[in-house]
Design a protein around this motif. Structure first.
Motif, short mmCIF file in Angstrom:
data_model
loop_
_atom_site.label_atom_id
_atom_site.label_comp_id
_atom_site.label_asym_id
_atom_site.label_seq_id
_atom_site.Cartn_x
_atom_site.Cartn_y
_atom_site.Cartn_z
N TRP A 25 34.19 73.32 68.92
CA TRP A 25 35.32 73.67 68.05
C TRP A 25 36.39 72.59 68.11
CZ3 TRP A 25 33.56 77.63 65.47
CH2 TRP A 25 32.68 78.50 66.11
N ALA A 34 34.46 74.76 63.31
CA ALA A 34 33.29 74.23 64.01
C ALA A 34 33.22 72.72 63.80
CB ALA A 34 32.03 74.90 63.49
N ASP A 36 31.20 69.00 63.60
CA ASP A 36 29.95 68.58 62.96
C ASP A 36 28.77 68.76 63.91
OD1 ASP A 36 31.25 67.97 60.61
OD2 ASP A 36 31.37 65.81 61.02
N LYS A 39 27.81 72.40 63.82
CA LYS A 39 27.15 72.74 62.54
C LYS A 39 25.73 72.18 62.49
CE LYS A 39 31.47 72.76 59.95
NZ LYS A 39 32.27 72.02 58.96
N ASN A 40 25.57 70.94 62.94
CA ASN A 40 24.24 70.32 62.94
C ASN A 40 23.29 71.05 63.88
OD1 ASN A 40 25.08 68.40 61.09
ND2 ASN A 40 25.54 66.87 62.66
N LYS A 42 23.46 74.22 64.83
CA LYS A 42 23.16 75.53 64.24
C LYS A 42 22.12 75.39 63.13
CE LYS A 42 25.23 79.66 62.32
NZ LYS A 42 26.44 80.38 61.98
N ARG A 43 22.26 74.35 62.32
CA ARG A 43 21.31 74.10 61.22
C ARG A 43 19.92 73.79 61.79
NH1 ARG A 43 24.62 71.96 57.94
NH2 ARG A 43 24.89 70.04 59.11
N ALA A 94 23.96 81.44 66.56
CA ALA A 94 23.13 80.60 65.68
C ALA A 94 21.92 81.37 65.14
CB ALA A 94 22.67 79.35 66.41
#
Length: 129
Positions: A25, A34, A36, A39-40, A42-43, A94
């Motif tokens: 965070w 969040a 990057d 986010k990456n 989690k993706r 996630a």
């Protein structure tokens, strides 16, 4: 999640180790967002879970996490101490909408240190609770 006779079958997925808590965070314009890296991760988690056959279920589930230290160039486990509770919250979040509709469906969670693997990682096993 794969279903077997109306029950959730155990499914396993190997994930990269999640970013550290201080890399999840950041604050921007007074809002916590969040990063990057988060986010990456989690993706990537959602993609690997779907490829492994994970589908959302409405059943109660149990989640087991095995943290794998990174193998060094000498072929031994890294001496960096893994924190067994660090990946729990971020991993459960996630997998929401990927393995289950809501993380309130998770009735038990376990986390332990496992054997070392190249680049380290996290093995997640999800089964009926």
């Amino acid at each position: 999640m794969r279903l077997s006779g109306g029950r959730v079958a155990m499914i396993e997925v190997r994930l990269p180790y999640p970013p550290g808590a201080n890399r999840l965070w950041r604050v921007a314009r007074g809002k916590v967002i969040a990063t990057d890296a988060a986010k990456n991760w989690k993706r990537e988690t959602a993609l690997r879970a779907k490829v492994a056959g994970v589908r959302p279920t409405k059943q109660a589930v149990a989640v087991e996490m095995v943290l794998h230290p990174r193998l060094t160039a000498k072929g031994v486990a890294s001496q960096t101490r893994l924190d067994v509770d660090a990946p729990i919250k971020v991993t459960l979040d996630a997998l929401q909408d990927v393995a289950y509709a809501d993380d309130r469906q998770v009735l038990s969670v376990s986390s332990r240190i496992g054997s070392p693997i190249r680049d380290g990682g996290l093995t997640v096993r999800i089964s009926a609770a």
